[in-house]
Design an enzyme around this catalytic site. Structure first.
Site, mmCIF file in Angstrom:
data_model
loop_
_atom_site.group_PDB
_atom_site.id
_atom_site.type_symbol
_atom_site.label_atom_id
_atom_site.label_comp_id
_atom_site.label_asym_id
_atom_site.label_seq_id
_atom_site.Cartn_x
_atom_site.Cartn_y
_atom_site.Cartn_z
ATOM 1 N N SER A 148 0.853 -1.193 0.000
ATOM 2 C CA SER A 148 0.000 0.000 0.000
ATOM 3 C C SER A 148 0.885 1.238 0.000
ATOM 4 C CB SER A 148 -0.878 0.016 1.253
ATOM 5 O OG SER A 148 -1.544 1.259 1.384
ATOM 6 N N TYR A 195 -2.102 -0.670 10.247
ATOM 7 C CA TYR A 195 -2.190 -1.119 8.853
ATOM 8 C C TYR A 195 -0.955 -0.655 8.078
ATOM 9 C CZ TYR A 195 -4.025 -1.295 4.035
ATOM 10 O OH TYR A 195 -4.203 -1.530 2.689
ATOM 11 N N LYS A 253 2.056 -2.831 6.178
ATOM 12 C CA LYS A 253 2.372 -2.741 4.745
ATOM 13 C C LYS A 253 3.824 -2.298 4.531
ATOM 14 C CE LYS A 253 -1.689 -3.935 3.052
ATOM 15 N NZ LYS A 253 -1.885 -5.130 2.206
HETATM 16 N N1 LIG Z 1 -8.438 -0.269 -2.013
HETATM 17 C C1 LIG Z 1 -7.395 0.460 -1.697
HETATM 18 O O1 LIG Z 1 -7.453 1.706 -1.726
HETATM 19 C C2 LIG Z 1 -6.102 -0.221 -1.319
HETATM 20 C C3 LIG Z 1 -4.970 0.585 -1.254
HETATM 21 C C4 LIG Z 1 -3.766 -0.014 -0.916
HETATM 22 C C5 LIG Z 1 -3.706 -1.369 -0.692
HETATM 23 N N2 LIG Z 1 -4.822 -2.141 -0.762
HETATM 24 C C6 LIG Z 1 -4.688 -3.574 -0.515
HETATM 25 O O2 LIG Z 1 -5.296 -4.285 -1.582
HETATM 26 C C7 LIG Z 1 -5.609 -5.592 -1.139
HETATM 27 C C8 LIG Z 1 -6.999 -5.947 -1.590
HETATM 28 O O3 LIG Z 1 -7.920 -5.109 -0.949
HETATM 29 P P1 LIG Z 1 -9.141 -4.422 -1.717
HETATM 30 O O4 LIG Z 1 -8.973 -2.980 -1.547
HETATM 31 O O5 LIG Z 1 -9.291 -4.994 -3.071
HETATM 32 O O6 LIG Z 1 -10.337 -4.852 -0.747
HETATM 33 P P2 LIG Z 1 -11.709 -5.610 -0.961
HETATM 34 O O7 LIG Z 1 -12.374 -5.211 -2.216
HETATM 35 O O8 LIG Z 1 -12.443 -5.461 0.318
HETATM 36 O O9 LIG Z 1 -11.239 -7.129 -1.166
HETATM 37 C C9 LIG Z 1 -10.570 -7.819 -0.154
HETATM 38 C C10 LIG Z 1 -10.447 -9.264 -0.611
HETATM 39 O O10 LIG Z 1 -9.674 -9.991 0.348
HETATM 40 C C11 LIG Z 1 -10.421 -11.110 0.777
HETATM 41 N N3 LIG Z 1 -10.017 -11.366 2.134
HETATM 42 C C12 LIG Z 1 -10.074 -10.517 3.192
HETATM 43 N N4 LIG Z 1 -9.539 -11.108 4.279
HETATM 44 C C13 LIG Z 1 -9.132 -12.337 3.880
HETATM 45 C C14 LIG Z 1 -8.507 -13.414 4.531
HETATM 46 N N5 LIG Z 1 -8.188 -13.357 5.816
HETATM 47 N N6 LIG Z 1 -8.242 -14.531 3.816
HETATM 48 C C15 LIG Z 1 -8.559 -14.617 2.508
HETATM 49 N N7 LIG Z 1 -9.151 -13.623 1.839
HETATM 50 C C16 LIG Z 1 -9.435 -12.507 2.522
HETATM 51 C C17 LIG Z 1 -11.872 -10.753 0.565
HETATM 52 O O11 LIG Z 1 -12.610 -11.912 0.312
HETATM 53 P P3 LIG Z 1 -13.772 -12.503 1.248
HETATM 54 O O12 LIG Z 1 -14.424 -11.374 1.995
HETATM 55 O O13 LIG Z 1 -14.685 -13.129 0.224
HETATM 56 O O14 LIG Z 1 -13.081 -13.498 2.107
HETATM 57 C C18 LIG Z 1 -11.766 -9.944 -0.724
HETATM 58 O O15 LIG Z 1 -11.718 -10.804 -1.843
HETATM 59 C C19 LIG Z 1 -5.402 -5.595 0.385
HETATM 60 O O16 LIG Z 1 -4.160 -6.196 0.688
HETATM 61 C C20 LIG Z 1 -5.363 -4.124 0.725
HETATM 62 O O17 LIG Z 1 -4.627 -3.873 1.888
HETATM 63 C C21 LIG Z 1 -6.026 -1.580 -1.080
#
Ligand SMILES: NC(=O)c1ccc[n+]([C@@H]2O[C@H](COP(=O)([O-])OP(=O)(O)OC[C@H]3O[C@@H](n4cnc5c(N)ncnc54)[C@H](OP(=O)(O)O)[C@@H]3O)[C@@H](O)[C@H]2O)c1
Length: 263
Positions: free
Chosen positions: A143, A156, A160
């Protein structure tokens, strides 16, 4: 070979792929020709996400920190597709909002477990099952918060930052056969990040040099690039994908300093 087929014959596991960035990464990898295994905490979400991706996609239920489930997922991937060439450690969580000084061990441990231990666990299993002998490419979803600081997201962000360092440490351990890289997204339109954009998307867009928040596909395509041979001389690296949000924030801070200095 066409660029569309640049991952033909390879197999990828994407953790946390039922929606958001993980699902977009799975789509990009599948579009490039790879077989893709998508994980989720529930069977139903994993299966329906896989069905939406295409015929070379398989959904598997596996909590990212569940050792037995992770091992079973890697074994099933080997049985179904015969290799694990690409691992995308994408599952992430943020149960701890607020000042660091008010956090407890439970929230700290859960964040570190999912965001930091799980990528190492899945890496160990993928290396043991396939990559150690045949090579591969690993991409960790870090992140922008692992590079910059911001209030209320301390645990968090620390997780990261550590993931970015883990990426470098692993790269020196598993090269030259295996490459390990990370992406560091800014604010992307997903459920996890809703608090960062939902009621003030326009304000975030205005602070972003490219004029909008990120879409999951913006990150998915970068993950596919790092997974493919197009990035064959890149390892231990973290690519910021943020529409310029980091430099936009720096510019805003500089203007404030200049304004204060001038006043
Ligand atoms: N969105 C942003 O702005 C942003 C920015 C920087 C980094 N990130 C990173 O991007 C990654 C994906 O997040 P996202 O933003 O795409 O969020 P999201 O749309 O909420 O998706 C999160 C995904 O992770 C799965 N998940 C959550 N906890 C889990 C666990 N313990 N085991 C297996 N699967 C799990 C969820 O599936 P289920 O609920 O179906 O289990 C879902 O598929 C994360 O690492 C997050 O920190 C996001």
């Amino acid at each position: 070979m066409s660029r569309e087929g640049r991952l033909a014959g390879r197999t990828a596991i994407v953790t946390g792929a039922s929606r958001g960035i993980g699902l977009a990464a799975a789509v990009a990898l599948h579009d490039a020709g790879a077989n893709v295994v998508l994980t989720s905490r529930t069977e139903e979400a994993a299966t329906s996400a896989a069905a939406s991706v295409g015929e070379r996609a398989l959904g598997v239920q596996a909590h990212a920190t569940d050792d037995d489930a992770a091992r079973a997922c890697v074994a099933r991937t080997m049985e179904t597709f015969g290799s694990v060439d690409i691992l995308v450690n994408n599952a992430g969580t943020n149960p701890a909002y607020g000042p660091l000084l008010s956090q407890d061990h439970g929230r700290f441990a859960k964040t570190m477990d999912v965001n930091l231990w799980a990528p190492l666990l899945w890496t160990q299993l993928a290396v043991e099952a396939w990559m150690g002998e045949h090579g591969g490419s690993i991409v960790n979803t870090a992140s922008l918060g692992g590079i910059v600081v911001a209030p209320d997201l301390g645990i968090y962000h620390v997780s990261k930052a550590a993931l970015i360092h883990l990426t470098k440490q692993l790269a020196i351990e598993v090269g030259p056969g295996i490459r390990v890289n990370a992406v560091a997204p800014g604010v992307v339109r997903t459920r996890l990040a809703e608090a960062l954009w939902k009621d003030h998307e326009e304000a975030v867009a205005q602070r972003t040099p490219l004029g909008r928040i990120g879409e999951p596909a913006d990150v998915g395509s970068a993950i596919a690039f790092l997974a493919s041979d197009d990035s064959s001389w890149i390892t231990g690296e973290t690519i910021v994908i943020d529409g310029g949000q980091m430099i936009g924030a720096t510019a805003a801070a500089d203007s404030a300093t200049i304004a204060v200095g001038a006043g």
